[in-house]
Design a protein around this motif. Sequence first.
Motif, PDB file in Angstrom:
ATOM      1  N   VAL A 239       9.744   0.060  10.731  1.00  0.00           N
ATOM      2  CA  VAL A 239       9.249   1.067  11.678  1.00  0.00           C
ATOM      3  C   VAL A 239      10.376   1.933  12.237  1.00  0.00           C
ATOM      4  O   VAL A 239      10.136   3.004  12.779  1.00  0.00           O
ATOM      5  CB  VAL A 239       8.469   0.403  12.838  1.00  0.00           C
ATOM      6  N   GLU A 240      11.633   1.436  12.112  1.00  0.00           N
ATOM      7  CA  GLU A 240      12.769   2.224  12.599  1.00  0.00           C
ATOM      8  C   GLU A 240      14.041   1.763  11.912  1.00  0.00           C
ATOM      9  O   GLU A 240      14.224   0.566  11.672  1.00  0.00           O
ATOM     10  CB  GLU A 240      12.914   2.086  14.119  1.00  0.00           C
ATOM     11  N   SER A 249      21.144   2.420  22.096  1.00  0.00           N
ATOM     12  CA  SER A 249      21.237   3.395  23.193  1.00  0.00           C
ATOM     13  C   SER A 249      19.968   4.243  23.327  1.00  0.00           C
ATOM     14  O   SER A 249      19.568   4.587  24.434  1.00  0.00           O
ATOM     15  CB  SER A 249      22.447   4.305  22.984  1.00  0.00           C
ATOM     16  N   SER A 250      19.325   4.575  22.201  1.00  0.00           N
ATOM     17  CA  SER A 250      18.094   5.387  22.292  1.00  0.00           C
ATOM     18  C   SER A 250      17.085   4.978  21.225  1.00  0.00           C
ATOM     19  O   SER A 250      16.901   5.677  20.219  1.00  0.00           O
ATOM     20  CB  SER A 250      18.436   6.878  22.150  1.00  0.00           C
ATOM     21  N   PRO A 251      16.419   3.817  21.403  1.00  0.00           N
ATOM     22  CA  PRO A 251      15.385   3.392  20.444  1.00  0.00           C
ATOM     23  C   PRO A 251      14.215   4.378  20.445  1.00  0.00           C
ATOM     24  O   PRO A 251      13.829   4.882  21.505  1.00  0.00           O
ATOM     25  CB  PRO A 251      14.961   2.016  20.973  1.00  0.00           C
ATOM     26  N   GLN A 252      13.672   4.656  19.259  1.00  0.00           N
ATOM     27  CA  GLN A 252      12.613   5.663  19.144  1.00  0.00           C
ATOM     28  C   GLN A 252      11.212   5.044  19.106  1.00  0.00           C
ATOM     29  O   GLN A 252      10.300   5.522  19.763  1.00  0.00           O
ATOM     30  CB  GLN A 252      12.830   6.502  17.874  1.00  0.00           C
ATOM     31  N   HIS A 253      11.054   3.980  18.323  1.00  0.00           N
ATOM     32  CA  HIS A 253       9.724   3.391  18.134  1.00  0.00           C
ATOM     33  C   HIS A 253       9.347   2.504  19.327  1.00  0.00           C
ATOM     34  O   HIS A 253      10.190   1.832  19.907  1.00  0.00           O
ATOM     35  CB  HIS A 253       9.692   2.571  16.841  1.00  0.00           C
ATOM     36  N   TYR A 255       7.736  -0.274  19.400  1.00  0.00           N
ATOM     37  CA  TYR A 255       7.963  -1.701  19.149  1.00  0.00           C
ATOM     38  C   TYR A 255       9.437  -2.062  19.382  1.00  0.00           C
ATOM     39  O   TYR A 255       9.748  -3.108  19.957  1.00  0.00           O
ATOM     40  CB  TYR A 255       7.554  -2.067  17.726  1.00  0.00           C
ATOM     41  N   THR A 256      10.354  -1.187  18.961  1.00  0.00           N
ATOM     42  CA  THR A 256      11.788  -1.426  19.176  1.00  0.00           C
ATOM     43  C   THR A 256      12.095  -1.484  20.663  1.00  0.00           C
ATOM     44  O   THR A 256      12.869  -2.340  21.120  1.00  0.00           O
ATOM     45  CB  THR A 256      12.635  -0.313  18.517  1.00  0.00           C
ATOM     46  N   LYS A 257      11.474  -0.592  21.431  1.00  0.00           N
ATOM     47  CA  LYS A 257      11.686  -0.586  22.888  1.00  0.00           C
ATOM     48  C   LYS A 257      11.214  -1.906  23.506  1.00  0.00           C
ATOM     49  O   LYS A 257      11.888  -2.474  24.372  1.00  0.00           O
ATOM     50  CB  LYS A 257      10.928   0.589  23.523  1.00  0.00           C
ATOM     51  N   LYS A 258      10.049  -2.399  23.038  1.00  0.00           N
ATOM     52  CA  LYS A 258       9.518  -3.675  23.556  1.00  0.00           C
ATOM     53  C   LYS A 258      10.440  -4.833  23.194  1.00  0.00           C
ATOM     54  O   LYS A 258      10.685  -5.736  24.001  1.00  0.00           O
ATOM     55  CB  LYS A 258       8.124  -3.938  22.969  1.00  0.00           C
TER      56      LYS A 258
END
Length: 562
Positions: A239-240, A249-253, A255-258
């Motif tokens: 997914v990323e 530093s700047s996750p886009q997806h 799911y990555t943020k979670k």
Amino acid sequence: MNNVLTITNLGISFATDAGAVKAVDDVSLTVAPGEVLAIVGESGSGKTVTAKTILGLLPETATMNGAVILSSKDGSSESNIVSLTKQQLRQVRGTDVSMVFQEPSTALNPVYTVGWQIAEGIRAHGQFSKKEARVKAIEILGRVGIPDPETRVNYYPHQFSGGQKQRVVIAMALVLDPGLIVADEPTTALDVTVQAEILDLLRRVRDEFGTAIVLITHNMGVVADLADRVAVMFEGKVVEEAPAQKLFSSPQHEYTKKLLAAVPHVGQGIVRAAARAEARAPGWAEQTPVVEAKDLRIEYPGRLGRHGFTAVDGISFSIRPGEVLGLVGESGSGKTTTGRAIAGLTRVTGGSLKVLGHEMHGFKEREFKKFRSDIGFVFQDPASSFNPLLTIAECVAEPLVVHGRASNPGAARARVNELLEAVQLPRAYGDRYPHELSGGQRQRASLARSLALEPSLLIADEPTSALDVSVQARVLELFAELQREFGFAALFISHDLAVVDILADRIAVLYKGKLVEEGTGAEVLGAPKDPYTQRLLASLPVPDPAEQAQRREGLRKLRAAG
């Protein structure tokens, strides 16, 4: 230079009785020479299946499409793993690609010396005599940091510590100088101090041997410490994908943020500890402790004329009603031995240990039996603590039947259903068998079983060490909720300082059987006084590549200072 590995539109399905299950869906990845690619995601995301495909280790029930192109280290040859025969795969494994498995104890054969096992791989791939293979085995053991390799080449796996066993497995992977190593959760079961050493070794492998690494892990701190590039997998898809610095530093997806939000940090527990302290009734601190140890000693007797081994050496601590004490330290520090002594599973040999008002030094099982129902135990590995022949409902009902609270599992079903709902598992899961649940679900069922008799004391031994960060976060939240609801006191044993910080009111640090530091999370983790606690804290990887590089340098200085 050409990529060492190129995966193009890879799809993998497994044939089951219920039909085909898609495990990997249209995955494309590349790995350059000397690069570390981390593949992250929770259990079931497809990361390990993707990794096993690189070595052709999938079972016959798997159906594959797409291409997995593997290049030799010098770039002189290429192979499509998907289309190779078993004989061709044997030629590629070890020379072009090797694997470092998650659990070194199961990867090593217990009846052969480590030197023989390394030499076996060497001789299978080249015209080496036994003597030449042994020389190479000694050389590679020395290069991965095994002390006195000329002697220890003749040792058996059980004669090495967990971290040393992992070094032996890495030596086996490196001995034929492959261009790519696939490391599947290489640090999951290790203490933070040993984990830091293994990560240093993998970094050295990349720099000295020029080996590319595909790192499979759910530990985002490990990823920040080692990876150049990160691919995030979710439900079989990538997914990323981004350079490590950019992803953190700047996750886009979403799911990555979670995934990053679920990572526990040292310092998170200060607010929670303050809230728990405010909620307590006046005079709470003066209550009689549930557990009180004074100069506690536990010694295992020696055999065949050898001296005994002192596992716990004169420690003193207490746990008040409704309080959570976090017990931290590396393997061999005496954490589990202390927990087992409190539960009456290990004999106390010196000092005093009072549990629920009962003296454990010289106790008789007949007298202690009536207290057992007041003690719950959550084991580290729920898969091995459950009887695989019993359903989850039968496993959870077992304490109720053993202690005469129910005549049989059927009679206890209403109580079991309440417990399953308390740990946020559907009632229907009671009819499933342990192997039909995920790791996080099994750990919830293990919590339900430990609470079946409404204990006033719970002993949790590394209950989240093998879980994904997202699952771990949910289990920790659940543990905190249950502790508030049921009000039990708890001894929470772990080697992860960030996890203990979230849950514990006080933290005790063990080192070689001695209590070196004790206090609140703010005192022990905010301003550690003992050099060992400082080293333990510096060894904990954090999910930030820039900060982790600074921490790594700080740890190096602490080690140099002794």
